[in-house]
Design a protein around this motif. Structure first.
Motif, PDB file in Angstrom:
ATOM      1  N   GLY A 160       0.795  -1.225   0.000  1.00  0.00           N
ATOM      2  CA  GLY A 160       0.000   0.000   0.000  1.00  0.00           C
ATOM      3  C   GLY A 160       0.826   1.271   0.000  1.00  0.00           C
ATOM      4  O   GLY A 160       2.058   1.244   0.007  1.00  0.00           O
ATOM      5  N   ARG A 165      -1.753   3.899   4.356  1.00  0.00           N
ATOM      6  CA  ARG A 165      -2.473   2.628   4.289  1.00  0.00           C
ATOM      7  C   ARG A 165      -2.954   2.162   5.645  1.00  0.00           C
ATOM      8  O   ARG A 165      -3.946   1.450   5.736  1.00  0.00           O
ATOM      9  N   GLN A 182      -5.451   3.647  -1.435  1.00  0.00           N
ATOM     10  CA  GLN A 182      -4.190   3.354  -0.760  1.00  0.00           C
ATOM     11  C   GLN A 182      -3.524   2.083  -1.267  1.00  0.00           C
ATOM     12  O   GLN A 182      -2.418   1.768  -0.876  1.00  0.00           O
TER      13      GLN A 182
END
Lengths: 475, 484
Positions: free
Chosen positions: A141, A145, A224
């Motif tokens: 991510g 995240r 994300q």
């Protein structure tokens, strides 16, 4: 065979770490391909019949699985998109072993969700698909995240745990000997208790669907995730709420669903329109796609909640093919990012240098905004057709979202792919070798089933009929 | 005429598991003068294994000794085996971390085995006095183990444990006296018979006694609001000790609660509704406090409090469903908590533990430990396919079927909070990180063995719960919880 279909991916995902690094992509691809072949073979023999064995006899938990038409359609789509995701991940992500393993692990969770005919087993697969999704977000991510991850997990588990209590209560109040769907159907729960249990169940499904106001995790989840869009494909496939509602709620909580139908349809229609409205103001392709997906899911929900045969078939059809073209669009967004280094919708002029990418993206968007001749149209049209018979006004309201879809999709498309390329911008290369397959195959599927939807509808229709027959005549 | 000489009903067989542990403790005490600590630890482990074998041989025989004051029924044996598993894992971890924790003397093993003896006595107890003896043996050894390190932090932790534990014991003893006053008997069977139709001389006395017992046990298992010593103790004591106290001691205290409330006092009014309130408070306080921890060790401490709430749910259930649920959950809890503490023990550089932020990128430095810890945290959070899910599920089911719907919903909400605080460290481990490592770089073989035991255990028991649950699922063994 059915166990092979379900568990082959997870087996491969564990074995992948034993395979030498340079062969991992090929290995994962082979596993995903074999799974897809298994699904297609199952289709050719007309689905896989039920298999049942006691899992935890002391608790009445069984291992019951079956692949009928609806499960099979969604299962094959999952296997297909997994294969595409595996190919793209192998090509795009450096040292992709972990990612490939997670993709395959998630595939088993999803196939298990579609195959499960026991509520506890369903719950187990439902949660199992969550773990790889979280790991993908954690490992690949972007900066924020952690917040997205916690939001996603908290929403999901909040719903799931209420569902778990409903599951326990369903067996307890109904007096069923096991959690197998057939036994629960034979021992129904009636009256106000049914409504309460349905609400518990709905909590889980509405999060996954997702339905307003339980949708807030979705845009962050997509925004994300890794730029490549591979994780997003799996996230798209993870919207199994509508399937769960169809498979379990319709037969286990028919009265409650009928009673709450106006509210639920209203929420679904509102979700469709509201998400389309928000999508209009997004400047990041992934967030835009997330809201577009949310808007489609509102329509899917409308189809399921209207408890009308046509609408329900349309809902399941849209659920299946939405995965194909939205998934492919996420990958196309990933390719855009790869080429221009940004996911912004204000890039400008990509069309001049990457014509094929732009063209394919546009056609996929046409599928998404329900242009006739592409798969999206069949689903959305059937939903609106069926929902109109139940509630014309809500159908009209939800129908507005298709107009809004054209507006947000074409506006963003115009500012990214048309317009003028800014001076001094990097040179953008067009599709190369496997890119053709990655975007072309889903596009082919979307066109084929948009023109000739018979085979897919033939899978869904008998199951929906059988399911609806339990509801009695008044629908 | 002289009264006939009545010999006590001593039979050796049901005593065997306890005697073997006691002999092990004595051996560890004496051998400590001649052998290095590692040898003593090995001897202790052999004693524990032998005790386990003797328990297995007693399975399904339903023996008792001292006219029922000591029961070796299947309930006792299954709980006893769980205790032994936790103790074995403690000893395995202590191989590696004892030196760093300044615990590397044979007295540690001896005291640990005395504590295990006490815990086994609780599990095997057939009356309140036996239970109390076991509890005191366990607690006294526990106080010493907690302070054995000799650091300020550990002394403070032990002091808190001692003071609050002593208060708990005092309340417990007072409760026992009141129950005796109301029923005229101390044996579980007697109390159950006396309370079955509630034809007790003084119900008020009985209820107050039961509530004081509940309060006393509440201290031992860390039910809110009696939990305040837990985070300081688990956080301040050496990790090995924290592992032992949060698993073995808790299992034993729950074994006592199961015997007393599930068996003897099942029909006594009021305790269940009070317990319900305590559980709700525990779930809320434990889970919320854990959300705000930055030190992983304290996080585990609050997680232990939160799990007390989940475990106690099973106590509210009907013994036929709650008993097996509690046993299965205790087994799983022991495996996953011990393994998580073991990973902590293997990786921390000092006994202060490490902060959750330090776990960033652990997967790339210690892939095996990181995956193992992630499995444990996933299991603690109750995610399938790990056994923690089944444990939670069984506890929810037991409470739900007993009619505690609202409480079950609170527990479910608590689980959402739990997911968040388990998830953060679990996911941080997988995030790429470029800063230098802050944890111990090497491998530690015995600790790894303990971790492997825990991880394999929670995975196998999660996929095939019947392996353990099938053994205890027979309702018949739970209806005779009080002994006959």
């Amino acid at each position: 065979m059915i166990h092979f279909f379900i568990f082959l991916p997870v087996l491969a995902s564990l074995l992948i770490f034993l395979v030498p690094v340079r062969w991992r992509e090929e290995f994962a691809g082979a596993a995903a391909g074999l799974t897809l072949a298994g699904g297609l073979w199952s289709w050719s023999v007309g689905g896989l019949s039920a298999y049942r064995i006691d899992w935890i006899p002391a608790l009445g938990v069984t291992y019951s699985v079956q692949m009928d038409g609806v499960s099979l359609l969604l299962g094959i789509v999952t296997a297909f998109m997994t294969l595409i995701a595996v190919i793209y991940a192998g090509k795009r992500i450096p040292n992709p072993g972990t990612m490939l393993s997670l993709i395959l692990m998630m595939e088993t969770g999803l196939l298990g969700i579609y195959a499960a005919r026991d509520l506890v087993l369903f719950y187990v697969f439902f949660e199992d698909a969550l773990i790889p999704a979280l790991l993908m977000l954690a490992i690949y991510g972007k900066t924020h995240r952690m917040a997205a991850l916690i939001k996603f997990a908290a929403y999901t588990l909040f719903g799931s745990l209420l569902m778990l209590i409903s599951i326990i209560a369903l067996k307890y109040y109904g007096g069923s000997p096991t959690f197998a769907l057939s036994d629960l159907q034979a021992n129904p729960v009636t009256g106000p208790v049914q409504t309460w249990l349905f609400l518990g169940f709905l909590a889980a499904m509405a999060v996954k669907l997702p339905l307003f106001p339980l949708h807030a995790w979705l845009p962050d989840f997509h925004a994300q995730n890794h730029d490549s869009g591979v994780a997003d494909v799996m996230g798209t496939l993870y919207k199994v709420g509508a399937y769960g509602l169809f498979r379990f709620s319709v037969v286990l909580f028919p009265d409650a669903m009928l009673e709450l139908r106006p509210i639920l349809m209203g929420l679904a229609a509102f979700t469709a329109l509201y998400a389309a409205w928000i999508a209009f103001s997004q400047s990041d392709w992934k967030r835009l796609l997330a809201y577009a997906g949310l808007s489609h899911m509102g329509l899917v929900g409308l189809g399921i909640f209207s408890l009308n045969e046509t609408a329900m078939i349309g809902g399941l059809f849209l659920l299946a093919f939405q995965n194909v073209y939205t998934g492919a669009l996420f990958l196309a967004a990933g390719m855009l990012q790869e080429r221009v280094g940004s996911l912004s919708t204000k890039v400008g002029g990509v069309m001049t240098q990457a014509g094929v990418l732009s063209g394919m993206t546009m056609t996929l968007w046409f599928a998404s905004i329900a242009v006739p001749g592409l798969a999206g149209f069949i689903g959305e049209f059937s939903i609106l057709l069926g929902a109109y018979q139940i509630s014309p006004w809500l159908a009209f309201l939800a129908g507005l979202s298709t107009i809004a879809a054209a507006a947000y999709a074409l506006t963003a498309y115009q500012t990214t792919y048309w317009q003028v390329r800014p001076a001094g911008a990097v040179l953008v290369h067009d599709l190369r070798d496997l890119d053709w397959l990655i975007l072309g195959a889903p596009l082919a599927v979307a066109i084929f089933f948009g023109v000739y939807s018979g085979p897919a509808l033939a899978l869904v229709q008998p199951v929906v009929r059988a399911w609806m027959s339990g509801l009695g005549g008044g629908l | 005429m002289n009264p006939a000489l009545v010999f006590p009903d001593v039979s050796l067989a049901p005593l065997l598991p306890i005697l073997i542990t006691l002999l092990g403790a004595i051996a560890a005490t004496l051998l400590g003068f001649y052998l290095p600590r590692r040898a003593v630890t090995l001897v202790s482990m052999v004693a524990l294994v032998l005790s386990g074998i003797s328990m297995a041989s007693l399975w399904n025989r339903g023996l008792s000794a001292f006219s029922g004051s000591l029961q070796a029924d299947n309930v006792a044996l299954s709980l006893g085996l769980i205790i032994l598993i936790g103790s074995l894992m403690t000893l395995l971890v202590s191989f590696d971390s004892a030196v760093r924790a300044h615990l590397s003397f044979p007295e540690f093993d001896a005291l640990l085995l005395y504590a295990v003896t006490g815990t086994l006595i609780i599990a095997f107890s057939g009356d309140l006095v036996t239970m109390l003896i076991g509890l005191e043996v366990m607690s006294l050894s526990g106080y010493v183990i907690a302070t054995l390190q000799g650091s300020r932090r550990s002394e403070e932790a032990g002091m808190k444990y001692f003071l609050l534990g002593a208060v708990g014991s005092a309340i417990l003893i007072y409760g026992i006296a009141l129950v005796y006053g109301a029923t005229g008997t101390l044996s579980y069977v007697g109390i159950r018979d006396a309370t079955s139709g509630l034809q007790v001389q003084n119900v008020g006395l009985l209820v107050v006694g039961a509530l004081m017992l509940l309060c006393g046990f509440g201290f031992k298992v860390a039910l809110a609001p009696f939990h305040q010593w837990t985070p300081d103790l688990y956080g301040g004591a050496p990790t090995t000790v924290g592992l032992f106290l949060s698993t073995v001691v808790k299992v034993a205290a729950f074994a006592g609660m199961l015997r007393v409330f599930g068996g003897a006092m099942q029909n006594v009014p009021a305790w269940a509704s009070v317990l319900q309130v305590l559980i709700a408070a525990t779930l809320v306080i434990g889970n919320l406090a854990a959300l705000f921890q930055t030190n992983f060790k304290r996080l585990m401490a609050y997680s232990a409090v939160a799990h007390t709430g989940f475990l106690a749910l099973a106590l509210l259930g009907n013994p036929a469903t709650g008993g097996p649920a509690l046993t299965y959950y205790l087994l799983v809890y022991t495996l996953m908590t011990a393994a998580a503490f073991a990973v902590l023990g293997a990786l921390q550089r000092s006994e202060e533990g490490f902060s959750i932020d330090d776990m960033r990128g652990l997967f790339y430095r210690h892939p095996a430990y990181a995956v193992a810890l992630a499995v444990c945290l996933g299991s603690l959070a109750g995610l399938p396919p790990f056994a923690g899910f089944m444990g939670k599920y069984l506890a929810f089911q037991a409470a739900f079927q007993a009619g505690y719907v609202g409480l079950t919903v609170i527990a479910a909400m608590g689980s959402v909070a739990a997911l968040i605080y388990y998830l953060r460290p679990a996911m941080l481990m997988f995030m790429p990180d470029r800063t230098p490592a802050r944890e111990f770089p090497g491998e530690r073989t015995p600790t790894t063995a303990a971790i492997a035991l825990g991880v394999v255990g929670v995975t196998v028991l999660g996929v095939l719960p019947n392996v353990a649950y099938g053994l205890v699922a027979n309702p018949a063994i739970w209806t005779i919880l009080a002994g006959r």
